[in-house]
Design a protein around this motif. Structure first.
Motif, mmCIF file in Angstrom:
data_model
loop_
_atom_site.group_PDB
_atom_site.id
_atom_site.type_symbol
_atom_site.label_atom_id
_atom_site.label_comp_id
_atom_site.label_asym_id
_atom_site.label_seq_id
_atom_site.Cartn_x
_atom_site.Cartn_y
_atom_site.Cartn_z
ATOM 1 N N HIS A 22 -8.869 -6.351 -3.489
ATOM 2 C CA HIS A 22 -8.562 -6.177 -2.076
ATOM 3 C C HIS A 22 -9.763 -6.392 -1.154
ATOM 4 O O HIS A 22 -9.664 -7.126 -0.162
ATOM 5 C CB HIS A 22 -7.948 -4.790 -1.876
ATOM 6 N N ILE A 69 -2.760 -5.066 -4.173
ATOM 7 C CA ILE A 69 -2.841 -5.170 -2.712
ATOM 8 C C ILE A 69 -3.575 -6.443 -2.319
ATOM 9 O O ILE A 69 -3.191 -7.134 -1.380
ATOM 10 C CB ILE A 69 -3.516 -3.922 -2.113
ATOM 11 N N GLY A 70 -4.645 -6.772 -3.059
ATOM 12 C CA GLY A 70 -5.380 -8.004 -2.774
ATOM 13 C C GLY A 70 -4.515 -9.236 -2.914
ATOM 14 O O GLY A 70 -4.535 -10.139 -2.059
ATOM 15 N N SER A 102 -6.132 -2.121 -6.292
ATOM 16 C CA SER A 102 -6.937 -3.119 -5.596
ATOM 17 C C SER A 102 -6.439 -4.535 -5.860
ATOM 18 O O SER A 102 -6.340 -5.359 -4.949
ATOM 19 C CB SER A 102 -8.401 -3.002 -6.019
ATOM 20 N N SER A 147 0.816 -1.217 0.000
ATOM 21 C CA SER A 147 0.000 0.000 0.000
ATOM 22 C C SER A 147 0.849 1.267 0.000
ATOM 23 O O SER A 147 0.375 2.342 -0.392
ATOM 24 C CB SER A 147 -0.956 0.004 1.196
ATOM 25 N N HIS A 182 -9.851 -9.335 1.672
ATOM 26 C CA HIS A 182 -9.943 -8.854 3.056
ATOM 27 C C HIS A 182 -11.112 -9.514 3.778
ATOM 28 O O HIS A 182 -10.965 -9.976 4.921
ATOM 29 C CB HIS A 182 -10.118 -7.331 3.031
#
Length: 233
Positions: free
Chosen positions: A138, A105-106, A102, A26, A142
């Motif tokens: 992400h 990071i995911g 997204s 991030s 999450h």
């Protein structure tokens, strides 16, 4: 390794997944802040706070809803439902840079978690997404992870929002004249919105999601062709 529900362990899990130093990449993204500073939309602590509040509102009514639904689909171990959420979310995330953020990071979060805890559900989800050519996102990863840890849906939503604010504030320290005392004050203040936003979106279906914030979207678009860039968005 079996997840054991314990108050102190539970607390430390929340601390670990809310830590701004968690290595999921991030730090490479500013969520539009870089362009906001270049165009004098954000110039000081007050305007930075307003920028983050807009970002959190946008996140609540889009990402937050998908976090909640991913958590619920993960509880049912519904792989097809999770992939459908990914497809739906990706169709609503405007801008290639936000989609890239997204997805990266995911994927990093999924990889990190699988190095910490073996999750058949997460492995099967990643394999199915790869087979179908679906970019994992992400919010969906999450939601799966927080279900796997036996944390609550409310906590999944809150930590996602916290991470969004922390990402912007981390970039702010490198982009503008602001110190850590100021960024922590801003974080302390914007965190007060999380209960209200969860209450507003907890009953929303994904078809009701929206992320209309024209200035914010224009800033993201501006960043694509910016001559000077420190961040990927």
């Amino acid at each position: 390794m079996k997840i054991v529900k314990n108050n102190l362990y539970h607390l430390l899990q929340l601390c670990q997944f809310s830590d701004s130093a968690i290595p999921i990449g991030s730090f490479a993204f500013s969520n539009g802040l870089e362009s906001a500073i270049q165009l004098n939309v954000v110039t000081d602590e007050v305007s930075l706070k307003h920028f983050i509040l807009v970002a959190l509102k946008q996140s609540s009514y889009l990402d937050g809803v998908y976090v909640n639904h991913a958590y619920r689909q993960a509880k049912r171990a519904d792989l097809d439902g999770l992939l459908a959420l990914d497809k739906s979310y990706n169709s609503k995330r405007v801008g290639k840079e936000l989609q890239l953020m997204s997805s990266r990071i995911g994927n990093k979060l999924a990889s990190l978690f699988l190095h910490m805890h073996d999750s058949m559900l997460l492995r099967d989800y990643l394999a199915l997404a790869k087979k179908q050519g679906v970019a994992v996102s992400h919010p969906i990863v999450h939601g799966i992870i927080f279900n796997e840890l036996a944390l609550s849906e409310q906590e999944a939503f809150a930590i996602y929002q916290y991470g969004s604010a922390s990402m912007i504030l981390s970039a702010a320290v490198r982009l503008m004249r602001i110190d850590h005392y100021q960024t922590q004050r801003v974080l302390f203040e914007v965190n007060q919105t999380v209960d209200g936003y969860y209450d507003k979106v907890k009953s929303m279906d994904t078809i009701e999601t929206h992320s209309f914030a024209p200035v914010f979207d224009c800033l993201i678009s501006h960043h694509v062709d910016a001559h000077v860039r420190m961040f990927m968005n």
